[in-house]
Write an enzyme that holds these catalytic residues in place. Structure first.
Site, mmCIF file in Angstrom:
data_model
loop_
_atom_site.group_PDB
_atom_site.id
_atom_site.type_symbol
_atom_site.label_atom_id
_atom_site.label_comp_id
_atom_site.label_asym_id
_atom_site.label_seq_id
_atom_site.Cartn_x
_atom_site.Cartn_y
_atom_site.Cartn_z
ATOM 1 N N SER A 288 -11.752 1.196 -5.559
ATOM 2 C CA SER A 288 -11.253 1.869 -6.873
ATOM 3 C C SER A 288 -12.371 1.783 -8.095
ATOM 4 C CB SER A 288 -10.087 0.999 -7.507
ATOM 5 O OG SER A 288 -8.938 1.373 -6.839
ATOM 6 N N ASP B 32 2.962 2.287 -4.864
ATOM 7 C CA ASP B 32 2.832 2.451 -6.357
ATOM 8 C C ASP B 32 3.171 3.704 -6.941
ATOM 9 O OD1 ASP B 32 0.601 3.685 -5.728
ATOM 10 O OD2 ASP B 32 -0.584 2.895 -7.314
ATOM 11 N N GLY C 296 -12.052 2.747 -1.302
ATOM 12 C CA GLY C 296 -10.688 1.969 -1.360
ATOM 13 C C GLY C 296 -10.863 0.901 -2.389
ATOM 14 N N GLY D 275 -15.518 5.535 -3.207
ATOM 15 C CA GLY D 275 -14.690 6.113 -1.959
ATOM 16 C C GLY D 275 -14.379 5.351 -1.312
ATOM 17 N N GLU E 243 0.711 -1.206 0.007
ATOM 18 C CA GLU E 243 0.048 0.132 -0.060
ATOM 19 C C GLU E 243 0.867 1.313 0.100
ATOM 20 O OE1 GLU E 243 -3.135 0.212 -1.071
ATOM 21 O OE2 GLU E 243 -3.671 -1.165 0.428
ATOM 22 N N SER F 50 -13.507 4.471 -9.318
ATOM 23 C CA SER F 50 -13.121 5.749 -10.507
ATOM 24 C C SER F 50 -12.141 4.923 -11.628
ATOM 25 C CB SER F 50 -12.325 6.802 -9.757
ATOM 26 O OG SER F 50 -11.019 6.422 -9.216
ATOM 27 N N ASP G 136 -4.287 0.851 -9.425
ATOM 28 C CA ASP G 136 -5.762 0.679 -9.454
ATOM 29 C C ASP G 136 -6.211 0.350 -10.970
ATOM 30 O OD1 ASP G 136 -5.289 1.404 -7.025
ATOM 31 O OD2 ASP G 136 -6.639 3.287 -7.255
HETATM 32 P P1 ADP Z 1 -12.696 5.090 -5.115
HETATM 33 O O1 ADP Z 1 -11.899 4.813 -4.014
HETATM 34 O O2 ADP Z 1 -14.075 4.075 -5.292
HETATM 35 O O3 ADP Z 1 -11.999 5.209 -6.629
HETATM 36 P P2 ADP Z 1 -12.843 7.907 -5.832
HETATM 37 O O4 ADP Z 1 -13.284 8.996 -4.932
HETATM 38 O O5 ADP Z 1 -11.701 8.012 -6.498
HETATM 39 O O6 ADP Z 1 -13.275 6.644 -4.901
HETATM 40 O O7 ADP Z 1 -14.081 7.896 -7.232
HETATM 41 C C1 ADP Z 1 -15.444 7.989 -6.948
HETATM 42 C C2 ADP Z 1 -16.252 8.532 -7.980
HETATM 43 O O8 ADP Z 1 -15.851 7.911 -9.214
HETATM 44 C C3 ADP Z 1 -17.434 8.867 -8.041
HETATM 45 O O9 ADP Z 1 -17.784 9.904 -6.919
HETATM 46 C C4 ADP Z 1 -17.970 9.245 -9.181
HETATM 47 O O10 ADP Z 1 -17.449 10.472 -9.721
HETATM 48 C C5 ADP Z 1 -17.185 8.221 -10.221
HETATM 49 N N1 ADP Z 1 -17.847 6.839 -10.350
HETATM 50 C C6 ADP Z 1 -17.583 5.748 -9.571
HETATM 51 N N2 ADP Z 1 -18.636 4.800 -10.152
HETATM 52 C C7 ADP Z 1 -19.398 5.322 -10.750
HETATM 53 C C8 ADP Z 1 -20.683 5.035 -11.239
HETATM 54 N N3 ADP Z 1 -20.966 3.837 -11.174
HETATM 55 N N4 ADP Z 1 -21.171 5.630 -12.075
HETATM 56 C C9 ADP Z 1 -21.019 7.285 -12.169
HETATM 57 N N5 ADP Z 1 -19.812 7.699 -11.656
HETATM 58 C C10 ADP Z 1 -19.074 6.624 -10.901
HETATM 59 MG MG MG Z 2 -10.489 6.332 -7.144
#
Ligand code: ADP
Ligand code: MG
Length: 389
Positions: A128, A36, A126, A124, A33, A130, A175
């Site tokens: 991934s 990367d 952890g 959000g 962790e 996004s 990720d």
């Molecule tokens: P994570 O750790 O899950 O990557 P992030 O904050 O980096 O958290 O990313 C979350 C963001 O990614 C959401 O607020 C949204 O903007 C986008 N996202 C993730 N999944 C979806 C989805 N199914 N539809 C639309 N946007 C999404």
């Molecule tokens: Mg993310």
């Protein structure tokens, strides 16, 4: 799932003829962790949880995005040559960033699309979501516009470029790589310095991986992440005066111990120590898994947590409590925070026969102490991003 996507697509876009369906997984990182972006190793696996897209070509130049996860936002439109980050465009900045990164590499879209998204990764936390959205978009573009020369590793790099330079989040490659390159029942041992990788079968005998979501997300995530990166860069610069290294991942523990007096700032020392030791732990953990030494693998996970808590300082009270509860159970072989930190999920290796007891125990104690609901996912390790239909 596919039937649901078809139905919803029809509802939102009035027709579901000729649609294509794609999937890109989320990931859980077993160990390694915050290594990367320090040239170290990581050891993630792709999950069955992920993000789906149903896509239909348009004859004009518009891209119409709709996410079932953000249904209140309705359809968000973008022109294919009008790609700028914009707060008003919300979540679509992720797919837009991927289109932008393709264009930067000379690959232009020749027509628009209707794109419907559905995801079952908690955002959000952890895991991934996004990155999975970025890799999903990368795959859609490769497939739709025939960008044959783009490999799955390229899709991961394009996704990272989009996240770093379009969305302003300075993440490493793990990720996107895990989402693009995952393999069923295997973890990916990735050297983030060279992008050399190896698949290791995840055979845990009578145990399984359980992800626990703390359902907390502390607001410092982004700023603290950038602070940690800066600390590591500064520590590297100091160490480079005496060691011929490119990254902290180049150092063994012994080399670090010999060179550490140069790090007079205790904060820089702790950050660099984590980066060096965590990388070595990850290499050992991969070997332990290959040697079927699950207890050693679990112990290295526990050490990883302690280091993330005390030296890298990216945990939080709620997550520490979930990990400590897990450590107290004799049926738990290892448990640690996973992902960027300051909330989100833990990953634990739990004897299969005790999976229920584990969940009951943590759910109850966590609820009593923080009034919060912990959620559990029994991780199934799946393949990387792919077209489903
Ligand atoms: P994570 O750790 O899950 O990557 P992030 O904050 O980096 O958290 O990313 C979350 C963001 O990614 C959401 O607020 C949204 O903007 C986008 N996202 C993730 N999944 C979806 C989805 N199914 N539809 C639309 N946007 C999404
Ligand atoms: Mg993310």
């Amino acid at each position: 799932m596919i039937t649901r996507l078809y139905k919803e697509f029809n509802k939102v876009f009035d027709s579901n003829d000729d649609i294509r369906v794609y999937f890109a997984p989320g990931r859980v990182n077993l160990i390694g962790e915050h290594t990367d972006y320090n040239g170290g190793h990581v050891f993630p696996c792709a999950l069955t949880l992920g993000t789906y897209a149903a896509v239909k070509d348009r004859t004009d130049d518009k891209i119409c995005f709709y996410s079932m996860t953000f249904a209140d936002d309705g359809i968000i439109e973008t022109g294919i040559s009008d790609l700028h980050p914009s707060a008003a465009d919300g979540w679509t900045n992720y797919p837009k960033g991927v289109i932008w990164a393709y264009e930067k590499r000379g690959m232009k879209l020749t027509h628009g699309m209707d794109i419907l998204i559905y995801g079952n990764i908690p955002n959000g936390s952890g895991l991934s979501s996004s990155a999975s959205l970025e890799v999903l978009t990368g795959l859609i573009l490769k497939d739709t516009f025939g960008f044959e020369s783009v490999s799955m590793v390229d899709i991961a790099l394009i996704g990272q470029d989009a996240e770093n330079n379009f969305n302003g989040c300075n993440c490493g490659i793990m990720d996107q790589f895990a989402s693009a390159m995952g393999k069923k029942s295997h973890a990916i041992f990735l050297d983030t310095n060279t992008l050399n990788y190896e698949y290791a079968p995840v055979k845990l005998k009578d145990a399984q991986i359980i992800i626990t979501n703390s359902n907390v997300k502390h607001s410092l995530v982004d700023s603290a992440y950038n602070d940690r990166r800066r600390d590591c860069e500064n520590a590297l610069k100091i160490l480079q005066k005496t060691c011929g290294i490119r990254t902290l991942g180049d150092l063994s523990e012994e080399q670090f111990e010999d060179a550490k007096t140069a790090l007079s700032d205790p904060v820089l020392y702790k950050r660099a120590k984590h980066a060096v030791y965590e990388n070595q732990r990850t290499i050992r953990a991969k070997n332990a898994l290959q040697n079927n030494d699950i207890p050693l693998f679990g112990k290295l996970m526990n050490d990883s947590h302690t280091s993330l808590r005390d030296d890298y300082e990216v945990s939080c009270t709620e997550v520490d409590y979930l990990v400590e509860l897990a450590w107290k159970l004799p049926q738990v072989l290892g448990s640690r925070i996973t992902g960027g930190g300051f909330g989100g999920c833990t990953v634990s290796i739990v004897e299969t026969a005790a999976a229920e007891i584990f969940q009951e125990n943590l759910r109850k104690a966590y609820q009593e102490k923080f009034g919060l609901n912990a959620e559990f996912y029994l991780a199934d390790i799946d393949n990387g991003a792919r077209r489903l239909l």
